[in-house]
Motif scaffolding. Structure first.
Motif, PDB file in Angstrom:
ATOM      1  N   THR A   1      -2.099 -75.483  34.946  1.00  0.00           N
ATOM      2  CA  THR A   1      -3.035 -75.501  34.651  1.00  0.00           C
ATOM      3  C   THR A   1      -4.230 -76.989  34.627  1.00  0.00           C
ATOM      4  OG1 THR A   1      -2.613 -74.775  32.254  1.00  0.00           O
ATOM      5  CG2 THR A   1      -4.236 -76.298  32.255  1.00  0.00           C
ATOM      6  N   LEU A   2      -3.802 -78.367  34.969  1.00  0.00           N
ATOM      7  CA  LEU A   2      -4.342 -79.219  35.967  1.00  0.00           C
ATOM      8  C   LEU A   2      -4.611 -78.781  36.588  1.00  0.00           C
ATOM      9  CD1 LEU A   2      -2.277 -82.815  34.531  1.00  0.00           C
ATOM     10  CD2 LEU A   2      -4.646 -81.248  33.310  1.00  0.00           C
ATOM     11  N   ALA A   3      -4.125 -78.092  37.913  1.00  0.00           N
ATOM     12  CA  ALA A   3      -4.734 -77.676  39.142  1.00  0.00           C
ATOM     13  C   ALA A   3      -5.243 -76.447  39.703  1.00  0.00           C
ATOM     14  CB  ALA A   3      -3.242 -77.225  40.535  1.00  0.00           C
ATOM     15  N   ALA A   4      -5.494 -75.444  38.342  1.00  0.00           N
ATOM     16  CA  ALA A   4      -6.754 -74.360  38.492  1.00  0.00           C
ATOM     17  C   ALA A   4      -7.787 -75.364  38.145  1.00  0.00           C
ATOM     18  CB  ALA A   4      -6.146 -73.499  37.417  1.00  0.00           C
ATOM     19  N   ARG A   5      -8.189 -76.450  37.581  1.00  0.00           N
ATOM     20  CA  ARG A   5      -8.767 -76.904  36.848  1.00  0.00           C
ATOM     21  C   ARG A   5      -9.482 -78.049  37.518  1.00  0.00           C
ATOM     22  NH1 ARG A   5      -7.294 -79.090  31.193  1.00  0.00           N
ATOM     23  NH2 ARG A   5      -8.187 -80.691  31.991  1.00  0.00           N
ATOM     24  N   GLY A   6      -9.003 -78.167  38.994  1.00  0.00           N
ATOM     25  CA  GLY A   6      -9.324 -79.037  39.526  1.00  0.00           C
ATOM     26  C   GLY A   6      -9.078 -81.119  39.240  1.00  0.00           C
ATOM     27  N   ASP A   7      -8.582 -80.777  38.207  1.00  0.00           N
ATOM     28  CA  ASP A   7      -7.767 -81.880  37.542  1.00  0.00           C
ATOM     29  C   ASP A   7      -6.723 -82.834  38.247  1.00  0.00           C
ATOM     30  OD1 ASP A   7      -6.255 -84.160  35.987  1.00  0.00           O
ATOM     31  OD2 ASP A   7      -7.539 -83.496  34.168  1.00  0.00           O
ATOM     32  N   GLY A   8      -6.237 -84.323  39.030  1.00  0.00           N
ATOM     33  CA  GLY A   8      -5.936 -84.391  39.483  1.00  0.00           C
ATOM     34  C   GLY A   8      -4.985 -85.196  39.168  1.00  0.00           C
TER      35      GLY A   8
ATOM     36  N   PRO B   1       1.045 -57.635  28.452  1.00  0.00           N
ATOM     37  CA  PRO B   1       0.970 -57.605  29.747  1.00  0.00           C
ATOM     38  C   PRO B   1      -0.107 -58.652  30.112  1.00  0.00           C
ATOM     39  CG  PRO B   1      -0.710 -56.656  28.330  1.00  0.00           C
ATOM     40  CD  PRO B   1      -0.079 -57.116  27.189  1.00  0.00           C
ATOM     41  N   THR B   2      -0.395 -59.851  28.962  1.00  0.00           N
ATOM     42  CA  THR B   2      -1.733 -60.672  30.179  1.00  0.00           C
ATOM     43  C   THR B   2      -0.542 -61.516  30.815  1.00  0.00           C
ATOM     44  OG1 THR B   2      -3.225 -59.636  28.818  1.00  0.00           O
ATOM     45  CG2 THR B   2      -3.534 -62.063  30.453  1.00  0.00           C
ATOM     46  N   HIS B   3      -0.668 -61.668  32.387  1.00  0.00           N
ATOM     47  CA  HIS B   3      -0.049 -62.899  32.655  1.00  0.00           C
ATOM     48  C   HIS B   3      -1.004 -64.473  32.568  1.00  0.00           C
ATOM     49  CE1 HIS B   3       2.536 -60.715  35.139  1.00  0.00           C
ATOM     50  NE2 HIS B   3       1.537 -59.361  34.709  1.00  0.00           N
ATOM     51  N   TYR B   4      -0.683 -65.667  32.298  1.00  0.00           N
ATOM     52  CA  TYR B   4      -1.052 -66.863  32.051  1.00  0.00           C
ATOM     53  C   TYR B   4      -2.001 -67.420  33.050  1.00  0.00           C
ATOM     54  CZ  TYR B   4      -2.386 -71.952  30.949  1.00  0.00           C
ATOM     55  OH  TYR B   4      -2.754 -73.119  30.425  1.00  0.00           O
ATOM     56  N   ARG B   5      -1.988 -66.849  34.368  1.00  0.00           N
ATOM     57  CA  ARG B   5      -2.333 -67.370  35.685  1.00  0.00           C
ATOM     58  C   ARG B   5      -3.810 -66.691  35.788  1.00  0.00           C
ATOM     59  NH1 ARG B   5       2.789 -67.835  37.114  1.00  0.00           N
ATOM     60  NH2 ARG B   5       3.041 -69.997  38.705  1.00  0.00           N
TER      61      ARG B   5
ATOM     62  N   TRP C   1      -5.204 -65.479  32.662  1.00  0.00           N
ATOM     63  CA  TRP C   1      -5.871 -65.595  31.885  1.00  0.00           C
ATOM     64  C   TRP C   1      -6.642 -66.610  31.541  1.00  0.00           C
ATOM     65  CZ3 TRP C   1      -5.562 -69.932  28.808  1.00  0.00           C
ATOM     66  CH2 TRP C   1      -6.179 -70.385  28.165  1.00  0.00           C
ATOM     67  N   LEU C   2      -6.350 -67.793  32.880  1.00  0.00           N
ATOM     68  CA  LEU C   2      -6.879 -69.055  32.933  1.00  0.00           C
ATOM     69  C   LEU C   2      -7.548 -69.136  33.972  1.00  0.00           C
ATOM     70  CD1 LEU C   2      -6.649 -72.152  32.676  1.00  0.00           C
ATOM     71  CD2 LEU C   2      -4.808 -72.514  34.535  1.00  0.00           C
ATOM     72  N   ASN C   3      -7.691 -67.903  35.142  1.00  0.00           N
ATOM     73  CA  ASN C   3      -8.517 -68.168  36.071  1.00  0.00           C
ATOM     74  C   ASN C   3      -9.976 -67.194  35.947  1.00  0.00           C
ATOM     75  OD1 ASN C   3      -6.915 -68.948  38.064  1.00  0.00           O
ATOM     76  ND2 ASN C   3      -5.975 -67.149  38.811  1.00  0.00           N
ATOM     77  N   ALA C   4      -9.711 -66.203  33.868  1.00  0.00           N
ATOM     78  CA  ALA C   4     -10.560 -65.845  33.910  1.00  0.00           C
ATOM     79  C   ALA C   4     -11.186 -66.408  33.021  1.00  0.00           C
ATOM     80  CB  ALA C   4     -10.205 -64.220  33.340  1.00  0.00           C
ATOM     81  N   ALA C   5     -10.711 -67.193  32.393  1.00  0.00           N
ATOM     82  CA  ALA C   5     -11.723 -68.074  31.506  1.00  0.00           C
ATOM     83  C   ALA C   5     -12.420 -69.386  32.170  1.00  0.00           C
ATOM     84  CB  ALA C   5      -9.951 -69.135  30.615  1.00  0.00           C
ATOM     85  N   LEU C   6     -11.230 -70.257  33.531  1.00  0.00           N
ATOM     86  CA  LEU C   6     -12.841 -71.127  33.800  1.00  0.00           C
ATOM     87  C   LEU C   6     -14.128 -70.106  34.609  1.00  0.00           C
ATOM     88  CD1 LEU C   6      -9.200 -72.918  35.758  1.00  0.00           C
ATOM     89  CD2 LEU C   6     -10.807 -73.401  33.715  1.00  0.00           C
ATOM     90  N   ALA C   7     -13.405 -69.202  35.001  1.00  0.00           N
ATOM     91  CA  ALA C   7     -14.875 -68.116  35.650  1.00  0.00           C
ATOM     92  C   ALA C   7     -15.858 -68.304  34.746  1.00  0.00           C
ATOM     93  CB  ALA C   7     -14.336 -67.510  36.404  1.00  0.00           C
ATOM     94  N   GLY C   8     -15.886 -67.716  33.342  1.00  0.00           N
ATOM     95  CA  GLY C   8     -16.304 -67.405  32.713  1.00  0.00           C
ATOM     96  C   GLY C   8     -17.590 -68.992  32.084  1.00  0.00           C
TER      97      GLY C   8
END
Length: 247
Positions: A197-204, A234-238, A240-247
């Motif tokens: 989650t942190l990596a997807a958000r760019g949180d170091g 059916p929904t994978h976390y990755r 879902w997370l990418n869609a949430a961050l893109a929205g």
């Protein structure tokens, strides 16, 4: 079918919309609509004519007071259901809830299930794993500006929308007279999910594995993951997370 949804939070609001989209007559009930489960006020009107009731309410606290909350609210809801002629009571619970007696809230949810099973109305229990949407507050419990501390608890999280789909299917079918587990398709450890989650958000910030950190420190082994026969969403976390961050 006339269905009353008790609770209008993350799950209840989505569930009401989904059931209405399927053509059902839906009533929503919460404190904001004048329905108080603790006193019973407004329940008779909310349940009038309902075939099915879906209870997705939550205790206002996660401590030992939650036991009294569920004892009172389930009793009031079952009694009102009998008066209204309700044919099916559905409740949302947690996968593995009966395996973590150290947590007051989990013991309270076990009581909720027991009262429903012992009640006068045919029932269904839908147990879900941890929602994707709860990952942020879970990390917030044990984080600071320098690090996030999480235990290596095995979990198989699920999108709230997929839980709603399962609840809608159960609510509009014959009572299970038992439990359906609902989980996401992928298993992680909680610390692993935090890093993702942190990596997807760019949180170091680093995630420090700490089996004493947070609510899930009380969990032993993989009791929060589903067993055989679970409904895997059916929904994978990755995704879902990418869609949430893109929205």
């Amino acid at each position: 079918m006339k269905i009353t949804v008790i609770g209008t939070g993350l799950i209840g609001s989505q569930l009401a919309t989904r059931l209405e989209g399927l053509g059902h007559d839906v009533t929503t009930a919460s404190l904001s609509s004048g329905v108080d489960l603790l006193t019973g006020a407004g329940l008779d009107a909310a349940l009038a004519g309902a075939h099915t009731v879906v209870n997705v309410t939550n205790s206002p606290t996660f401590d030992e007071q939650s036991v009294a909350f569920f004892r009172t609210t389930v009793g009031n809801l079952l009694d009102a259901g009998v008066r209204a002629g309700v044919q099916h009571q559905v409740v949302l619970s947690i996968v593995g809830v009966d395996q973590v007696p150290e947590l007051d809230y989990y013991r309270a949810k076990v009581l909720q299930e027991e009262l429903l099973r012992g009640g006068p109305t045919p029932y269904s229990i839908v147990r879900a794993t941890q929602f994707f949407e709860f990952m942020e507050p879970t990390m917030g419990w044990t984080s600071d500006d320098s690090a996030v501390r999480l235990p290596a608890t095995p979990i198989q999280p699920v999108a709230s929308a997929d839980v709603v789909a399962a609840l809608a299917d159960v609510a509009t079918a014959a009572p299970l007279g038992g439990i359906l587990d609902v989980a996401g398709p992928d298993r992680f450890t909680l610390d692993e999910l935090g890093r993702l989650t942190l990596a997807a958000r760019g949180d170091g910030r680093p995630v420090v594995t700490d089996d004493r950190a947070g609510l899930f420190a009380a969990v032993r082994g993989d009791v929060l993951t589903p067993g055989p026969g679970a409904r895997l969403a059916p929904t994978h976390y990755r995704d879902w997370l990418n869609a949430a961050l893109a929205g």
